[in-house]
Structure formats: structure tokens, C-alpha cells
Design a protein around this motif. Structure first.
Motif, short mmCIF file in Angstrom:
data_model
loop_
_atom_site.label_atom_id
_atom_site.label_comp_id
_atom_site.label_asym_id
_atom_site.label_seq_id
_atom_site.Cartn_x
_atom_site.Cartn_y
_atom_site.Cartn_z
N PRO A 35 0.83 -1.21 0.00
CA PRO A 35 0.00 0.00 0.00
C PRO A 35 0.86 1.26 0.00
CG PRO A 35 0.01 -1.02 2.17
CD PRO A 35 0.70 -1.98 1.26
N LEU A 36 0.36 2.30 -0.68
CA LEU A 36 1.07 3.56 -0.78
C LEU A 36 0.59 4.51 0.31
CD1 LEU A 36 0.87 3.99 -4.66
CD2 LEU A 36 2.91 3.43 -3.36
N ALA A 37 1.55 5.20 0.94
CA ALA A 37 1.23 6.20 1.96
C ALA A 37 1.70 7.56 1.46
CB ALA A 37 1.92 5.85 3.28
N GLU A 38 0.91 8.60 1.72
CA GLU A 38 1.26 9.95 1.25
C GLU A 38 2.22 10.59 2.26
OE1 GLU A 38 -1.05 13.62 -0.97
OE2 GLU A 38 -2.07 12.56 0.67
N VAL A 39 3.47 10.79 1.86
CA VAL A 39 4.48 11.35 2.76
C VAL A 39 4.57 12.87 2.63
CG1 VAL A 39 5.81 9.22 2.79
CG2 VAL A 39 6.31 10.95 1.05
N ALA A 40 4.03 13.41 1.55
CA ALA A 40 3.93 14.85 1.31
C ALA A 40 2.80 15.01 0.31
CB ALA A 40 5.24 15.41 0.77
N PRO A 41 2.23 16.21 0.18
CA PRO A 41 1.12 16.37 -0.76
C PRO A 41 1.46 15.89 -2.16
CG PRO A 41 1.34 18.33 0.60
CD PRO A 41 2.52 17.45 0.93
N GLY A 42 0.76 14.84 -2.61
CA GLY A 42 0.98 14.28 -3.94
C GLY A 42 2.15 13.33 -4.05
N HIS A 43 2.87 13.08 -2.96
CA HIS A 43 4.05 12.20 -2.98
C HIS A 43 3.72 10.93 -2.20
CE1 HIS A 43 8.72 11.86 -2.42
NE2 HIS A 43 8.20 10.87 -3.12
N TRP A 44 3.64 9.79 -2.94
CA TRP A 44 3.21 8.52 -2.36
C TRP A 44 4.35 7.51 -2.39
CZ3 TRP A 44 -1.87 7.97 -0.57
CH2 TRP A 44 -2.72 9.04 -0.87
N VAL A 45 4.50 6.76 -1.29
CA VAL A 45 5.58 5.79 -1.16
C VAL A 45 5.02 4.49 -0.60
CG1 VAL A 45 7.84 5.30 -0.13
CG2 VAL A 45 7.25 7.65 -0.74
N ALA A 46 5.47 3.37 -1.18
CA ALA A 46 4.99 2.05 -0.74
C ALA A 46 5.61 1.69 0.60
CB ALA A 46 5.34 1.00 -1.78
N GLY A 47 4.78 1.03 1.42
CA GLY A 47 5.26 0.54 2.70
C GLY A 47 5.38 -0.96 2.70
N ASP A 48 5.26 -1.58 3.84
CA ASP A 48 5.35 -3.03 3.93
C ASP A 48 4.13 -3.68 3.29
OD1 ASP A 48 7.72 -2.82 5.32
OD2 ASP A 48 6.72 -2.72 7.27
N ALA A 49 4.31 -4.94 2.87
CA ALA A 49 3.23 -5.66 2.19
C ALA A 49 2.03 -5.83 3.10
CB ALA A 49 3.73 -7.02 1.73
N ALA A 50 0.85 -5.70 2.45
CA ALA A 50 -0.40 -5.89 3.20
C ALA A 50 -0.83 -7.33 3.13
CB ALA A 50 -1.47 -5.00 2.61
#
Length: 592
Positions: A577-592
Motif C-alpha cells: 500500500p502507498l502512503a502519502e508522505v507529502a502532498p501528492g508524494h506517495w511511497v509504498a510501505g510493507d506488504a499488506a
């Protein structure tokens, strides 16, 4: 530090190969044509000399002449000499005599390893064949020596690779095998002809570092042929710039990059894309989207076992989401096999998929070919190799006209006028319409493909590695054309590439893919200037600097195992899953 710099000055200046007045002719229907004219250079012990220039400049023909591999009788050395350090003259020698020189004194790595390796022989047998042909060991010693060679080039699971065939290896692995074959007989000189052109940026960095390491270890002298000035800056001690078969300029690499003396060399260096050099692009108002992709999945069944049943799936694309607004460029980046091109094919319904793809608000999923036809008018594709995507038996005018004919949009004089307008629009004379593809350069053929893609006035274009096969100056002109067309037509681009410097030039937003999933996405500046995911940072660390005064730091090591998109039927691919670390900037985290 270059390999030659680590060798004593007296030893490094010792010539191992001297080329004087080399002139090569090829036969054409109009008569003999000179493709290399009065070329001269000296290759010194332990150094890397780069022959640089655009396609057709005579670089590869020079290498083939040195190896005695010019295609006869079509090509021949008309005059000049090629001499080894001990005075051995290579021009005019018989094939039998050259066989003794090849591999043992001079060896060559070719550009495309798949076409250079035998598809019906295992890797081990091909290595053993070279060793036995040149008497490097006995037949009983050959398997162990072949294994040592694969370990020398740092090929993973070397024992397993010996029993595999070329098609079972990745492009980077095949290139390492080619290097192992080239070094099997400990040659004095290694000729590398575009050894990294078709490779991902991370694999390219690894192969270049491998060549440097082997050069340091064995004192091998390298003649490298390339049109990539980033590779020149990273590898070369000296550079010979070629154009139309002639030497334009020759200089130490730092001197050439700091103060090129010829207009052509200045033009070549100015066209090199550099990360961070592109101006900031204005923010677009995304009130609507031309392309809307939701939860896209592309999975291919894999068969095996005695009954050839489906026992696994290749998860080529898994849960991908993105939108592209009119006038916007979304760049998809990542290594080969990450799923970039598969997404492009899915957008044209060229592969089966699950999920939702909307073009101009029209849903493509589940439609019949007949119902898809009008929607397909709004999305077109520009492929990587313009030579392969054009029909050699049809005039280019007919190929540009074909989409208009198929969709019943024009005929007669109206069709002719529209084709002529398209040719002029992409910067080609209208009187070239009746020519065939082989009569054009690579850059011109790509312009023809762009004209064909524009024929139906699409809303979106998928550009799949559309400039990766082009020389830097041609690449710059094609990218400028694509920008102009986007501004005038409001086109949405899905720009697929593994070249991060090119992405920096063209992208508004960037999505980084790994193993079929997006691991980071955001604006160009967010992803390329402030990367948050380890995989993105690794890709950027491998980009060569087109500046010989800057030493690229080592490529960031991969975190964890490589992973595989192939999974058993009862084992679904993990989602990140992608998490928004800044407005419009998404980064994948650990597997769901």
C-alpha cells in the motif's frame, strides 16, 4: 580513478594497437561508398579509449575491421594499417590467421548478447567451446575453467547458469556471459561495442564496474564504442569523436568535456540529458483526466509438469492506479520486467487485464473488438524500435495513412493532404511520402511513427522507450518535437523509460515500478530530487554523470532478495500500500 591511471606512466604509454589511415569501403547499388576515411589512433596499454559518435559514424565498422570481421565481399579495407605492439599487421590476413589472433590477443563484446550467443547450446558448452578451440585447457579441465570464468564476472549461482540456455537469463546476465567468453583467453585488448546500450541503468552500472575491475586485475586494454556520453565520461581515458566516418576530434576525456574544439563535439555534449538540469515545469490544473487507471492487474498463466498444466502465474502488473490529465506527462520508470510496457499494452487492450481503464471517460474493460475500435482512436502507441514497427514492404506514406483508412476518416485527395500535413508536422518533407523505411535514418523513422500515431488525433499517447535507441542529438530533437505536439494538441503522455535523465527532461509526474507495482509516485521534483523509497534511490544512484571530473558513488545495494513476480496459483501476490508522505508524494510501505 580510471584503470590506466593506476598503471605506471611508462607502462600506460606503451602502444598495443596502432591504426593509421584506415579507410573502409562498402558496396552499394550506386558503387563503392567510403564509410570510414583516413582514421588513425593509438591504443595504449591498460587504458580505455572510447570511439564516440552517432549511428553511422563508422565506430562499429572500425571495430569489425580490427577483428577481421568485416562482412565480405560487401565491405573491405581499401587502405591503411592496423598493427599490434609486436608489429603484427592485421589488414590483409587470412581468416585462418585471424582466428589465432582473436580471443587470445583481441576479443570483442558485442552490443546485443542474445544475437551473439548460440540459443541451442548451454552457457557452459559455449564457454568450453572457446577454451578448447584456443587450447586454453584440456577437455577434462574445461567445465571447471568455465565455472571459474562465470565466477570471475560475478554471475550469481554460477553452477546453475552453466546448464542454462541464453533465453533463461536476463539481459544483464547474458552480457556477463559475453564478457566471460571475451576474457576466456586472457586477451591483451578488449573491444566493447555498445556493451550497455540495451541494459537498465542499474545493470549498466554493474557491467561498467565489472569491466573496470577486470581491467585493473588483468591489465586489459579497452577500446569502447558508445554513443552514450555519460558512459564516455565514466569510463574513458581518451576519446576519439567520429562523424560520417571521419575523426572529428581526439582528446583526453577531461579536456574534451571541458573545452571541445569542434562544433560537432560541442553539439554532442550539449544534447546529453543531465539529471537536475531541466527547468521546473509549470503545475497543471487537473480538473479532468484523459486517462484513468484503477486497480490494474495483468497476470499470465505459466505451464509446467508432465501434463503441461497451469501451475503458476506471472503477476506482471498488480494493483496499479494512476491518472493522466490533458497536456500532462506521467513517466513510468523501473528495471526490465517490472511491468512498464505491459501497462502500456493494456491501455491499448493488447493484453488481457483485470481492473478499470478509462480513456476520455470511456470504459475499455469488457468491450468487444468492434466496440473498442472508436475508443482506440483516442490512444495510440509509439514503440521503442521504429525499424521493427514499420513495414519494410510499404511506403511510409501508406503506413501513416493506414489508420485514417481503417477508421474511414479520409480518402482520395483529402487523405493525401492529411498525410502531407502530418509529415510536415513532424519535420519531414512531404516529398518523402513515397519512400520506404530503409531509406530513412533512425531518428527520421521515429518521426514517421510519431506521425502515424498522430493521424487519428488521439487524446493520449503511450511512448514505450521511444527514444532509447536514438543517438543523443537525435533524441533531443525527437523529445522537443513531442513537447511541441503536447503543447499544441493537449496530449496526455504515458512515457515509459529506464533512462532517468530523459525522464527528468520530459516528466510532470513520475511513477517508479518494481515487480509489477508502483513503489513511489509524485511530481518529477519529489521523486527525482527527494526519493523516499529504497528502490528509487538505488535507480538514481546508478545514473552515470556526463562529467569526468565527478566520480559516481557506488550503486546502492539492493535491500533484501530480488524477488520474483511468479507465484503459485494459490499464492496471491502481496500488495504494497502507498502512503502519502507529502502532498501528492506517495511511497509504498510493507506488504499488506
Amino acid at each position: 580513478m580510471s584503470a590506466a591511471a593506476e598503471i605506471s606512466g611508462r607502462e600506460a604509454s606503451r602502444p598495443v594497437l596502432t591504426v593509421k589511415g584506415l579507410t573502409i569501403q562498402v558496396a552499394t547499388p550506386e558503387g563503392a561508398k567510403i564509410v570510414v576515411e583516413d582514421l588513425g589512433f593509438t591504443l595504449n596499454h591498460g587504458e580505455t579509449l572510447c570511439l564516440a559518435g552517432e549511428s553511422g559514424s563508422g565506430k562499429s565498422m572500425t571495430a569489425l575491421a580490427i577483428m577481421g570481421l568485416l562482412p565480405k565481399p560487401m565491405a573491405r579495407i581499401a587502405s591503411g594499417s592496423i598493427t599490434l605492439a609486436d608489429g603484427t599487421e592485421l589488414t590483409g590476413r587470412s581468416e585462418r590467421a585471424m582466428r589465432k589472433i582473436r580471443a587470445q590477443r583481441i576479443s570483442m563484446i558485442f552490443q546485443e548478447p542474445m544475437s551473439s550467443l548460440n540459443p541451442v547450446m548451454t552457457i557452459g558448452k559455449q564457454l568450453e567451446e572457446v577454451l578448447l578451440e584456443h587450447g586454453m585447457c584440456s577437455r577434462s579441465e574445461a567445465p571447471a575453467r568455465a565455472l571459474d570464468l562465470l565466477r570471475d564476472v560475478q554471475l550469481t549461482e554460477a553452477e546453475k547458469r552453466l546448464a542454462q540456455y541464453p533465453h533463461e537469463l536476463s539481459g544483464g546476465m547474458r552480457q556477463r556471459v559475453m564478457i566471460a567468453i571475451a576474457l576466456a583467453c586472457n586477451p591483451e585488448i578488449l573491444i566493447a561495442d555498445e556493451p550497455t546500450t540495451a541494459l537498465d541503468v542499474t545493470v549498466q552500472a554493474e557491467v561498467l564496474e565489472l569491466i573496470r575491475a577486470l581491467q585493473r586485475e588483468h591489465g586489459t586494454t579497452v577500446l569502447m564504442i558508445t554513443h552514450d556520453m555519460g558512459v564516455v565520461a565514466e569510463m574513458a581515458d581518451r576519446v576519439v569523436v567520429m562523424r560520417n566516418g571521419k575523426q572529428e576530434e581526439a582528446a583526453p576525456v577531461r579536456e574534451l568535456f571541458a573545452a571541445p574544439k569542434t562544433a560537432y563535439a560541442r553539439e554532442l555534449l550539449a544534447a546529453v540529458p543531465r539529471i537536475g538540469a531541466a527547468p521546473t515545469r509549470p503545475e497543471l490544473e487537473r480538473t479532468r483526466h484523459t486517462v484513468d487507471v484503477e486497480d490494474l492487474c495483468v497476470r499470465f498463466p505459466m505451464r509446467g509438469g508432465l501434463l503441461n498444466r497451469v501451475n503458476a502465474r506471472l503477476h506482471a502488473v498488480e494493483g496499479v492506479n494512476f491518472r493522466i490529465a490533458p497536456g500532462e506527462t506521467l513517466a513510468l520508470v523501473g528495471e526490465s520486467g517490472c511491468g512498464k510496457s505491459t501497462i502500456g499494452k493494456a491501455m491499448l487492450s493488447l493484453v488481457p487485464y483485470e481492473g478499470s481503464i478509462r480513456i476520455e471517460g470511456q470504459q475499455m474493460a469488457g468491450l468487444s473488438p468492434h466496440a473498442l475500435k472508436p475508443i482506440r482512436r483516442n490512444v495510440q502507441m509509439i514503440f521503442q524500435d521504429p525499424g521493427a514497427s514499420l513495414d519494410a514492404r510499404m511506403t511510409v506514406g501508406k503506413q501513416v495513412a493506414e489508420p485514417l483508412v481503417v477508421h474511414g476518416l479520409a480518402s482520395g485527395s483529402e487523405l493525401q493532404d492529411r498525410v502531407e500535413w502530418l509529415f510536415r508536422r513532424v519535420g519531414l518533407p512531404a516529398d518523402h511520402i513515397d519512400r520506404f523505411p530503409h531509406e530513412f535514418s533512425g531518428g527520421q523513422r521515429q518521426r514517421i511513427c510519431i506521425a502515424r500515431a498522430l493521424a487519428l488525433r488521439p487524446k493520449a499517447i503511450v511512448a514505450d522507450e521511444s527514444v532509447s535507441a536514438l543517438d543523443v542529438s537525435v533524441q533531443a530533437r525527437v523529445l522537443e518535437l513531442l513537447r511541441e505536439l503536447q503543447e499544441e494538441e493537449g496530449l496526455a503522455y504515458l512515457f515509459i523509460s529506464h533512462d532517468m535523465a530523459v525522464i527528468d527532461q520530459v516528466a510532470d509526474r513520475v511513477a517508479v515500478m518494481n515487480l509489477g507495482q508502483i513503489v513511489e509516485s509524485g511530481s518529477r521534483d519529489q521523486v527525482l530530487r527527494d526519493p523516499q523509497h529504497a528502490y528509487t534511490r538505488r535507480l538514481l544512484s546508478a545514473v552515470p554523470f556526463p562529467d569526468p571530473t565527478r566520480q559516481r558513488p557506488p550503486v546502492i545495494a539492493r535491500e533484501g532478495p530480488v524477488g520474483s513476480p511468479v507465484r503459485p496459483l494459490d499464492d496471491p501476490a502481496p500488495r504494497f500500500p502507498l502512503a502519502e508522505v507529502a502532498p501528492g508524494h506517495w511511497v509504498a510501505g510493507d506488504a499488506a
